[in-house]
Design an enzyme around this catalytic site. Structure first.
Site, PDB file in Angstrom:
ATOM      1  N   LYS A 162      36.565  87.593  75.592  1.00 39.14           N
ATOM      2  CA  LYS A 162      35.827  87.945  76.809  1.00 39.14           C
ATOM      3  C   LYS A 162      34.339  88.143  76.517  1.00 39.14           C
ATOM      4  CE  LYS A 162      39.937  88.081  78.593  1.00 39.14           C
ATOM      5  NZ  LYS A 162      40.483  87.096  79.499  1.00 39.14           N
TER       6      LYS A 162
HETATM    7  C1  LIG Z   1      41.858  87.764  80.095  1.00 37.03           C
HETATM    8  C2  LIG Z   1      42.106  87.920  81.529  1.00 37.03           C
HETATM    9  C3  LIG Z   1      43.014  88.883  82.006  1.00 37.03           C
HETATM   10  C4  LIG Z   1      43.903  89.722  81.116  1.00 37.03           C
HETATM   11  O1  LIG Z   1      43.236  90.461  80.137  1.00 37.03           O
HETATM   12  P1  LIG Z   1      44.010  90.871  78.776  1.00 37.03           P
HETATM   13  O2  LIG Z   1      43.088  91.900  78.156  1.00 37.03           O
HETATM   14  O3  LIG Z   1      44.131  89.630  77.959  1.00 37.03           O
HETATM   15  O4  LIG Z   1      45.325  91.447  79.153  1.00 37.03           O
HETATM   16  C5  LIG Z   1      43.164  89.021  83.381  1.00 37.03           C
HETATM   17  N1  LIG Z   1      42.473  88.253  84.233  1.00 37.03           N
HETATM   18  C6  LIG Z   1      41.589  87.322  83.813  1.00 37.03           C
HETATM   19  C7  LIG Z   1      40.837  86.514  84.810  1.00 37.03           C
HETATM   20  C8  LIG Z   1      41.384  87.110  82.447  1.00 37.03           C
HETATM   21  O5  LIG Z   1      40.525  86.180  82.046  1.00 37.03           O
END
Ligand SMILES: *Cc1c(COP(=O)(O)O)cnc(C)c1O
Length: 172
Positions: A143
């Site tokens: 992220k």
């Molecule tokens: C990565 C992501 C998630 C989930 O996050 P995690 O920390 O991997 O559980 C949810 N929504 C979107 C749009 C994402 O890109």
């Protein structure tokens, strides 16, 4: 500090973005019998977390102009069972948020901002996560801002924040 940075009143740290979405939906008392509108172009967690609380994800198209849902793509999917809309600011691109919020308000629906890909993104000078009833962030390693794994639920509502805080600790 994350709440203050985003100009929002409350933030509660959780273990992942998926946990943030589940905790937010539990706090909004979304469950069996409810429908939640989600984009058909996103990471799977936007929809799979709806299943984890026992509700039904209803997929809607994204706007080819920004790859996010719009009031136009959502409006035809609203039914008497719809409880919330999960909007995703995909790839750091903000949704056209105001018409979506107006649509949600007109139908008495919660608007959940999935900001897992939109840390610090701005729409008219206002940060992603400061628009909806509740916002969810991921700090997973791919992220824009990471802690390896991690998540955050953010809201201006003291009532929702209290419920999120109670739920995030062992689901009390
Ligand atoms: C990565 C992501 C998630 C989930 O996050 P995690 O920390 O991997 O559980 C949810 N929504 C979107 C749009 C994402 O890109």
């Amino acid at each position: 500090a994350w709440a203050a940075y985003n100009g929002v009143a409350h933030a509660v740290a959780v273990s992942s973005g998926s946990s943030a979405l589940v905790t937010a939906m539990e706090a909004l008392e979304i469950g069996p019998g409810d429908e939640v509108i989600v984009p058909n172009w996103t990471w799977v967690a936007s929809a799979s977390t709806v299943l984890r609380v026992g509700a039904k994800p209803v997929l809607v198209d994204v706007d080819p102009g920004n790859f996010c849902i719009s009031a136009k793509t959502v409006s035809g999917a609203i039914t008497s069972r719809t409880k919330a809309i999960v909007g995703v600011h995909l790839h750091q691109t903000m949704m056209h948020i105001e018409p979506l919020l107006a649509l949600a308000r007109a139908h008495g629906l919660y608007f959940i901002e999935d900001c897992a890909q939109a840390h610090a993104a701005l729409y008219d000078g206002q940060r992603a996560g400061s628009f909806g009833d509740v916002a969810c962030f991921s700090f997973q390693q791919t992220k824009p801002l990471t802690s390896g794994e991690g998540g955050m639920v953010m809201t201006n509502s003291g009532d929702i924040a209290d419920k999120v805080f109670a739920l995030h600790a062992d689901g009390r």
